[in-house]
Scaffold this motif. Structure first.
Motif, PDB file in Angstrom:
ATOM      1  N   ARG A   1      -0.859  -1.645  11.790  1.00  0.00           N
ATOM      2  CA  ARG A   1       0.223  -1.578  10.356  1.00  0.00           C
ATOM      3  C   ARG A   1       1.522  -1.731  10.755  1.00  0.00           C
ATOM      4  NH1 ARG A   1      -4.665   1.784   9.717  1.00  0.00           N
ATOM      5  NH2 ARG A   1      -5.156   1.823   7.548  1.00  0.00           N
ATOM      6  N   LEU A   2       2.416  -2.166   9.718  1.00  0.00           N
ATOM      7  CA  LEU A   2       3.727  -2.515  10.082  1.00  0.00           C
ATOM      8  C   LEU A   2       4.795  -1.767   9.081  1.00  0.00           C
ATOM      9  CD1 LEU A   2       2.886  -6.332  10.276  1.00  0.00           C
ATOM     10  CD2 LEU A   2       2.974  -4.888  12.102  1.00  0.00           C
ATOM     11  N   ALA A   3       5.887  -1.598   9.596  1.00  0.00           N
ATOM     12  CA  ALA A   3       6.941  -1.228   8.678  1.00  0.00           C
ATOM     13  C   ALA A   3       8.252  -2.348   8.783  1.00  0.00           C
ATOM     14  CB  ALA A   3       7.605   0.025   8.903  1.00  0.00           C
TER      15      ALA A   3
ATOM     16  N   VAL B   1      11.079  -5.370  12.320  1.00  0.00           N
ATOM     17  CA  VAL B   1       9.442  -5.079  12.293  1.00  0.00           C
ATOM     18  C   VAL B   1       9.056  -4.083  13.233  1.00  0.00           C
ATOM     19  CG1 VAL B   1       7.217  -5.949  12.174  1.00  0.00           C
ATOM     20  CG2 VAL B   1       9.360  -7.263  11.573  1.00  0.00           C
ATOM     21  N   VAL B   2       8.474  -2.690  12.742  1.00  0.00           N
ATOM     22  CA  VAL B   2       8.023  -1.593  13.315  1.00  0.00           C
ATOM     23  C   VAL B   2       6.599  -1.815  13.475  1.00  0.00           C
ATOM     24  CG1 VAL B   2       7.966   0.845  14.024  1.00  0.00           C
ATOM     25  CG2 VAL B   2      10.014  -0.219  13.093  1.00  0.00           C
ATOM     26  N   ILE B   3       5.924  -1.945  14.565  1.00  0.00           N
ATOM     27  CA  ILE B   3       4.525  -2.007  14.898  1.00  0.00           C
ATOM     28  C   ILE B   3       3.918  -0.868  15.207  1.00  0.00           C
ATOM     29  CG2 ILE B   3       2.580  -3.762  15.727  1.00  0.00           C
ATOM     30  CD1 ILE B   3       5.199  -5.596  16.132  1.00  0.00           C
ATOM     31  N   ALA B   4       2.917  -0.270  14.627  1.00  0.00           N
ATOM     32  CA  ALA B   4       1.965   0.796  15.000  1.00  0.00           C
ATOM     33  C   ALA B   4       0.645   0.444  15.688  1.00  0.00           C
ATOM     34  CB  ALA B   4       1.837   1.671  14.048  1.00  0.00           C
ATOM     35  N   GLY B   5       0.627   0.460  16.967  1.00  0.00           N
ATOM     36  CA  GLY B   5      -0.711   0.224  17.650  1.00  0.00           C
ATOM     37  C   GLY B   5      -0.867   1.253  18.711  1.00  0.00           C
ATOM     38  N   GLU B   6      -1.408   0.564  19.912  1.00  0.00           N
ATOM     39  CA  GLU B   6      -1.371   1.598  21.178  1.00  0.00           C
ATOM     40  C   GLU B   6      -0.026   2.212  21.566  1.00  0.00           C
ATOM     41  OE1 GLU B   6      -4.115   2.695  22.833  1.00  0.00           O
ATOM     42  OE2 GLU B   6      -5.063   1.816  21.275  1.00  0.00           O
TER      43      GLU B   6
ATOM     44  N   GLY C   1      -1.635   6.084  11.897  1.00  0.00           N
ATOM     45  CA  GLY C   1      -1.308   5.621  10.565  1.00  0.00           C
ATOM     46  C   GLY C   1      -0.190   4.621  10.361  1.00  0.00           C
ATOM     47  N   TYR C   2       0.516   4.601   9.321  1.00  0.00           N
ATOM     48  CA  TYR C   2       1.642   3.875   8.862  1.00  0.00           C
ATOM     49  C   TYR C   2       2.814   4.464   9.804  1.00  0.00           C
ATOM     50  CZ  TYR C   2      -1.162   1.264   5.239  1.00  0.00           C
ATOM     51  OH  TYR C   2      -1.929   0.583   4.702  1.00  0.00           O
TER      52      TYR C   2
ATOM     53  N   PRO D   1       0.631  -1.291  -0.096  1.00  0.00           N
ATOM     54  CA  PRO D   1      -0.258   0.039   0.027  1.00  0.00           C
ATOM     55  C   PRO D   1       0.859   1.437   0.129  1.00  0.00           C
ATOM     56  CG  PRO D   1      -0.931  -1.592   1.324  1.00  0.00           C
ATOM     57  CD  PRO D   1       0.449  -2.190   1.080  1.00  0.00           C
ATOM     58  N   ARG D   2       2.007   1.269   0.562  1.00  0.00           N
ATOM     59  CA  ARG D   2       2.882   2.659   0.711  1.00  0.00           C
ATOM     60  C   ARG D   2       4.203   2.333  -0.076  1.00  0.00           C
ATOM     61  NH1 ARG D   2       1.542   7.371   3.540  1.00  0.00           N
ATOM     62  NH2 ARG D   2       3.493   7.319   4.423  1.00  0.00           N
ATOM     63  N   PHE D   3       4.123   1.460  -1.186  1.00  0.00           N
ATOM     64  CA  PHE D   3       5.066   1.365  -2.083  1.00  0.00           C
ATOM     65  C   PHE D   3       5.966   0.233  -1.758  1.00  0.00           C
ATOM     66  CE2 PHE D   3       9.344   1.885  -4.169  1.00  0.00           C
ATOM     67  CZ  PHE D   3       9.150   1.428  -5.227  1.00  0.00           C
ATOM     68  N   ASP D   4       6.524   0.275  -0.523  1.00  0.00           N
ATOM     69  CA  ASP D   4       7.737  -0.689  -0.092  1.00  0.00           C
ATOM     70  C   ASP D   4       7.195  -0.965   1.251  1.00  0.00           C
ATOM     71  OD1 ASP D   4       8.318   1.682   1.198  1.00  0.00           O
ATOM     72  OD2 ASP D   4      10.222   1.944   0.181  1.00  0.00           O
ATOM     73  N   ALA D   5       8.011  -2.078   1.690  1.00  0.00           N
ATOM     74  CA  ALA D   5       7.749  -2.551   3.265  1.00  0.00           C
ATOM     75  C   ALA D   5       8.252  -1.413   4.378  1.00  0.00           C
ATOM     76  CB  ALA D   5       8.757  -3.747   3.534  1.00  0.00           C
ATOM     77  N   ALA D   6       8.899  -0.601   4.041  1.00  0.00           N
ATOM     78  CA  ALA D   6       9.202   0.704   5.146  1.00  0.00           C
ATOM     79  C   ALA D   6       8.155   1.722   4.999  1.00  0.00           C
ATOM     80  CB  ALA D   6      10.594   1.082   4.614  1.00  0.00           C
ATOM     81  N   ASN D   7       7.115   1.486   4.184  1.00  0.00           N
ATOM     82  CA  ASN D   7       6.000   2.714   4.035  1.00  0.00           C
ATOM     83  C   ASN D   7       6.546   4.050   3.581  1.00  0.00           C
ATOM     84  OD1 ASN D   7       4.224   0.661   4.745  1.00  0.00           O
ATOM     85  ND2 ASN D   7       4.612   0.934   7.028  1.00  0.00           N
TER      86      ASN D   7
END
Length: 396
Positions: A213-215, A221-226, A248-249, A49-55
């Motif tokens: 959402r992850l990068a 692996v960077v994880i966006a949550g709480e 967001g990402y 969705p954001r071109f690459d795995a790094a967003n």
């Protein structure tokens, strides 16, 4: 209108952009549709969705035309029972195929003319929209001729060519947007974030971290949550975490994690240990950054006032410095960037392409809906609106 040079950082409920008018593009894309398709196929791919795995949201391609036209348009919800409009996921593109999800299906379209290639009945996981329009289907990702999707009953891998099921893993339900690297698939699940073998779907580890959402980059692996959490990509072991309340990402570039949080801050953290490197914290609500090797682009959304597109120069060991801005109406998002263009969706003005260096509005595609996803290719762009309308723009 576009303001260049230094932009003041002033706290408050109004935009800090001194520009006081909507962008005046050199070219307006006519809404007429002939569905003739691309005469010359665009090159490149946009596999996640954001071109690459790094967003990053950045594709290193050139904008081929300053006067694009509509090459084709498709409605992916047209064949659903009862004709009800369904939410649409972000688009991904590879192997001359455009793939996206509705709340009931995964759909593949021809990149050349938008014709439907196949449709597979699967129910994707849902995720909160990054632009506050409710929940939306989690998008698929593409790699090695396969489509990977997080569903309400597990993970599915399909062949891009015909939608045939390559494998299914139904251990537990998907809960977010997957991302993929050369050798692994990473997916937010209801029991944590998991790593899967892309060949057979075997689960290799599960990290006890929540997020949608992850990068993934540089073995992390960077994880966006709480919270914002980093785990080792090989083992799933937690490396660091911070209570940033990311929104967001997460975006990673050159060892820096870019975090847009719910407090309106944009900050940079070290990918290695999570230490804060800089912070833009004047409550300007800089959201959904797109990061290129030289620049950071973001939408400033200060409450109920007019929003603005901001371009920042990246600075070694310091916060990004404003380069130009352009006021827009309420809402919107920076969705993608190419080597010489940055693209924004605006709630009332549609899709606008700006030059990267000086922020000149090159062209605009006026649409009534707020499209929130864009795939940028070498010679064309493909966008999707929440109602399932997919549009491809390119040179004549």
């Amino acid at each position: 209108m576009v303001a260049t040079g230094t932009v003041a950082s002033v706290a408050g409920c109004s935009s800090t952009c001194p520009d006081d008018g909507a962008p005046d593009p050199s070219h307006t894309v006519a809404p007429g549709i002939d569905n003739s398709g691309f005469e010359t196929m665009p090159d490149g791919s946009w596999p996640v969705p954001r071109f690459d795995a790094a967003n990053t949201g950045y594709a290193p391609v050139q904008m081929e035309s300053a006067t694009p036209s509509v090459r084709w348009q498709a409605d992916i919800s047209a064949s659903t029972t009862g004709g009800d409009e369904l939410g649409a996921s972000a688009v991904v593109v590879a192997d001359e195929t455009v793939v996206l999800a509705t709340s009931t299906d995964v759909v593949a379209l021809s990149l050349r003319d938008g014709s439907e290639q196949w449709r597979r009945a699967l129910t994707p996981a849902t995720v909160p929209s990054v632009v506050d329009i409710g929940d939306e289907p989690a998008p698929p990702v593409l790699a090695d001729g396969r489509v990977f999707l997080a569903t309400t009953d597990g993970i599915a891998a399909l062949d891009v060519a015909d939608g045939a099921v390559a494998w299914r893993n139904t251990d537990t339900a998907g809960a977010g947007v997957p991302t993929v690297t050369d050798d692994a698939l990473f997916v937010p699940m209801t029991d944590g974030v998991a790593r899967f073998d892309i060949d057979d779907g075997h689960r290799q580890w599960t990290a006890t971290a929540d997020g949608t959402r992850l990068a993934v980059t540089d073995g992390t692996v960077v994880i966006a949550g709480e919270q914002i959490v980093a785990v080792d990509a090989a083992t799933g072991a937690v490396q660091w975490s911070h209570s940033d309340r990311p929104d967001g990402y997460p975006v990673v570039s050159d060892g820096t994690v870019y975090v847009s949080n719910t407090y309106g801050d944009l900050l940079g953290r070290s990918l290695t240990d999570g230490t804060e490197q800089w912070r833009l914290d004047d409550r300007r609500s800089l959201e959904c950054p797109v990061v290129t090797p030289e620049s950071v682009y973001a939408i400033e959304r200060p409450g109920e006032s007019a929003s603005a597109t901001f371009a920042f120069d990246r600075v070694d060991d310091g916060p990004p410095k404003p380069r130009w801005c352009s006021e827009i109406n309420l809402g919107g998002a920076v969705t993608a960037a190419a080597a010489d263009a940055v693209f924004t969706f605006q709630r009332e003005n549609g899709l606008t392409a700006f030059t990267t260096r000086f922020g000149e509005a090159v062209w605009q595609y006026p649409v009534e809906y707020q499209a929130v996803s864009l795939a940028v290719l070498d010679g064309g762009v493909v966008g999707v609106a929440p109602d399932g309308t997919v549009v491809a723009l390119g040179g004549a």
